[in-house]
Design a protein around this motif. Sequence first.
Motif, mmCIF file in Angstrom:
data_model
loop_
_atom_site.group_PDB
_atom_site.id
_atom_site.type_symbol
_atom_site.label_atom_id
_atom_site.label_comp_id
_atom_site.label_asym_id
_atom_site.label_seq_id
_atom_site.Cartn_x
_atom_site.Cartn_y
_atom_site.Cartn_z
ATOM 1 N N ASN A 57 0.860 -1.179 0.000
ATOM 2 C CA ASN A 57 0.000 0.000 0.000
ATOM 3 C C ASN A 57 0.897 1.230 0.000
ATOM 4 O O ASN A 57 1.996 1.211 0.540
ATOM 5 N N THR A 58 0.408 2.286 -0.599
ATOM 6 C CA THR A 58 1.139 3.542 -0.559
ATOM 7 C C THR A 58 0.173 4.685 -0.314
ATOM 8 O O THR A 58 -0.998 4.616 -0.700
ATOM 9 N N MET A 59 0.646 5.700 0.388
ATOM 10 C CA MET A 59 -0.179 6.883 0.645
ATOM 11 C C MET A 59 0.687 8.125 0.496
ATOM 12 O O MET A 59 1.910 8.074 0.696
ATOM 13 N N ALA A 60 0.061 9.223 0.123
ATOM 14 C CA ALA A 60 0.764 10.494 0.013
ATOM 15 C C ALA A 60 0.928 11.099 1.395
ATOM 16 O O ALA A 60 0.025 11.020 2.237
ATOM 17 N N ILE A 61 2.097 11.679 1.633
ATOM 18 C CA ILE A 61 2.343 12.404 2.883
ATOM 19 C C ILE A 61 3.009 13.736 2.557
ATOM 20 O O ILE A 61 3.692 13.871 1.542
ATOM 21 N N SER A 62 2.786 14.702 3.418
ATOM 22 C CA SER A 62 3.496 15.971 3.305
ATOM 23 C C SER A 62 3.954 16.430 4.693
ATOM 24 O O SER A 62 4.293 17.591 4.885
ATOM 25 N N TRP A 63 3.944 15.507 5.636
ATOM 26 C CA TRP A 63 4.502 15.736 6.970
ATOM 27 C C TRP A 63 5.591 14.703 7.165
ATOM 28 O O TRP A 63 5.357 13.502 7.018
ATOM 29 N N GLY A 64 6.774 15.147 7.492
ATOM 30 C CA GLY A 64 7.875 14.234 7.755
ATOM 31 C C GLY A 64 9.116 15.019 8.125
ATOM 32 O O GLY A 64 9.238 16.195 7.779
ATOM 33 N N THR A 65 10.015 14.362 8.826
ATOM 34 C CA THR A 65 11.261 15.013 9.204
ATOM 35 C C THR A 65 12.432 14.111 8.874
ATOM 36 O O THR A 65 12.322 12.888 8.836
ATOM 37 N N LEU A 66 13.556 14.744 8.631
ATOM 38 C CA LEU A 66 14.804 14.055 8.349
ATOM 39 C C LEU A 66 15.795 14.511 9.394
ATOM 40 O O LEU A 66 15.891 15.705 9.677
ATOM 41 N N GLY A 67 16.519 13.582 9.995
ATOM 42 C CA GLY A 67 17.483 13.993 11.007
ATOM 43 C C GLY A 67 18.373 12.850 11.454
ATOM 44 O O GLY A 67 18.390 11.776 10.854
ATOM 45 N N ILE A 68 19.081 13.116 12.527
ATOM 46 C CA ILE A 68 19.976 12.142 13.136
ATOM 47 C C ILE A 68 19.508 11.919 14.565
ATOM 48 O O ILE A 68 19.305 12.879 15.315
ATOM 49 N N GLU A 69 19.299 10.685 14.928
ATOM 50 C CA GLU A 69 18.942 10.338 16.299
ATOM 51 C C GLU A 69 19.617 9.019 16.631
ATOM 52 O O GLU A 69 19.655 8.116 15.789
ATOM 53 N N TRP A 70 20.140 8.923 17.832
ATOM 54 C CA TRP A 70 20.879 7.732 18.253
ATOM 55 C C TRP A 70 22.015 7.422 17.273
ATOM 56 O O TRP A 70 22.286 6.268 16.958
ATOM 57 N N ASN A 71 22.627 8.479 16.738
ATOM 58 C CA ASN A 71 23.725 8.370 15.765
ATOM 59 C C ASN A 71 23.318 7.642 14.488
ATOM 60 O O ASN A 71 24.156 7.034 13.826
ATOM 61 N N LYS A 72 22.044 7.705 14.143
ATOM 62 C CA LYS A 72 21.537 7.033 12.943
ATOM 63 C C LYS A 72 20.742 8.038 12.115
ATOM 64 O O LYS A 72 20.044 8.884 12.666
ATOM 65 N N PRO A 73 20.791 7.909 10.775
ATOM 66 C CA PRO A 73 19.919 8.749 9.954
ATOM 67 C C PRO A 73 18.475 8.278 10.121
ATOM 68 O O PRO A 73 18.198 7.078 10.061
ATOM 69 N N ILE A 74 17.582 9.226 10.342
ATOM 70 C CA ILE A 74 16.182 8.909 10.658
ATOM 71 C C ILE A 74 15.246 9.700 9.748
ATOM 72 O O ILE A 74 15.451 10.887 9.508
ATOM 73 N N PHE A 75 14.202 9.019 9.252
ATOM 74 C CA PHE A 75 13.072 9.712 8.645
ATOM 75 C C PHE A 75 11.883 9.441 9.547
ATOM 76 O O PHE A 75 11.547 8.284 9.804
ATOM 77 N N THR A 76 11.259 10.504 10.032
ATOM 78 C CA THR A 76 10.080 10.368 10.885
ATOM 79 C C THR A 76 8.850 10.752 10.077
ATOM 80 O O THR A 76 8.803 11.817 9.466
ATOM 81 N N THR A 77 7.889 9.846 10.070
ATOM 82 C CA THR A 77 6.632 10.098 9.373
ATOM 83 C C THR A 77 5.496 10.078 10.390
ATOM 84 O O THR A 77 5.617 9.484 11.457
ATOM 85 N N PHE A 78 4.414 10.744 10.044
ATOM 86 C CA PHE A 78 3.277 10.881 10.951
ATOM 87 C C PHE A 78 2.034 10.327 10.260
ATOM 88 O O PHE A 78 1.670 10.788 9.180
ATOM 89 N N VAL A 79 1.398 9.349 10.891
ATOM 90 C CA VAL A 79 0.266 8.665 10.267
ATOM 91 C C VAL A 79 -0.936 8.726 11.207
ATOM 92 O O VAL A 79 -0.834 8.370 12.384
ATOM 93 N N ARG A 80 -2.061 9.155 10.662
ATOM 94 C CA ARG A 80 -3.298 9.242 11.461
ATOM 95 C C ARG A 80 -3.756 7.861 11.906
ATOM 96 O O ARG A 80 -3.562 6.866 11.216
ATOM 97 N N GLU A 81 -4.412 7.844 13.033
ATOM 98 C CA GLU A 81 -4.850 6.601 13.674
ATOM 99 C C GLU A 81 -5.758 5.754 12.787
ATOM 100 O O GLU A 81 -5.680 4.539 12.803
ATOM 101 N N GLY A 82 -6.614 6.343 12.003
ATOM 102 C CA GLY A 82 -7.594 5.581 11.232
ATOM 103 C C GLY A 82 -7.109 5.074 9.886
ATOM 104 O O GLY A 82 -7.858 4.433 9.160
ATOM 105 N N ARG A 83 -5.866 5.317 9.544
ATOM 106 C CA ARG A 83 -5.371 4.973 8.211
ATOM 107 C C ARG A 83 -5.016 3.485 8.072
ATOM 108 O O ARG A 83 -4.483 2.869 8.982
ATOM 109 N N PHE A 84 -5.262 2.955 6.877
ATOM 110 C CA PHE A 84 -4.859 1.593 6.540
ATOM 111 C C PHE A 84 -3.344 1.453 6.678
ATOM 112 O O PHE A 84 -2.831 0.438 7.146
ATOM 113 N N THR A 85 -2.623 2.479 6.286
ATOM 114 C CA THR A 85 -1.159 2.484 6.382
ATOM 115 C C THR A 85 -0.702 2.276 7.816
ATOM 116 O O THR A 85 0.282 1.577 8.055
#
Length: 178
Positions: free
Chosen positions: A33-61
């Motif tokens: 499955n794929t869904m469009a997003i326009s909320w997300g962050t790119l960064g470093i956490e725990w010395n690792k490259p991280i992409f954080t995405t935000f998904v609403r509770e009711g989504r199939f994703t």
Amino acid sequence: MKREIDVVSYANEILTGVKNGVLLTTKAGGRVNTMAISWGTLGIEWNKPIFTTFVREGRFTKRQLDENGEFTINIPLGEYDRKIIGVCGTKSGYDTDKIKELGLTLEEAEKISVPGIRELPLTLECKVIYKQEQDRHAIRPEEIETFYPQDVASSFHGSNRDFHTAYYGEIVKAYIIE
């Protein structure tokens, strides 16, 4: 063919893509499955490259992410069919096979079970290493009013009653599909 990239060197393309819309792709129970997003962050956490995405509770994703904690972020480079983001941002995976409907080309991932999408070639393969539900009481009232006004049920496009879960994905591989 895939050309490996350094995520930091492509930060501008990644964040510009997120601002304009990218795809978050999941796979569980044999179904992609794929869904469009326009909320997300790119960064470093725990010395690792991280992409954080935000998904609403009711989504199939969200259901798929909770079952299989892996995802790809698929980012356009150059010209692409904008209908892809439009369809994936308005139809639900509960009742639509968006991959089939759009005729998207799946590309096997290298380090995870979730494929990339050839039509949006800049690909981040991610493994969830942390997730957190939003705390309604920790969000400023103006954000609640703007993004969670409670007038559209979570089962409909444009839903705003339910909050998001943040999924912190360690970027285990990044490349451009050529």
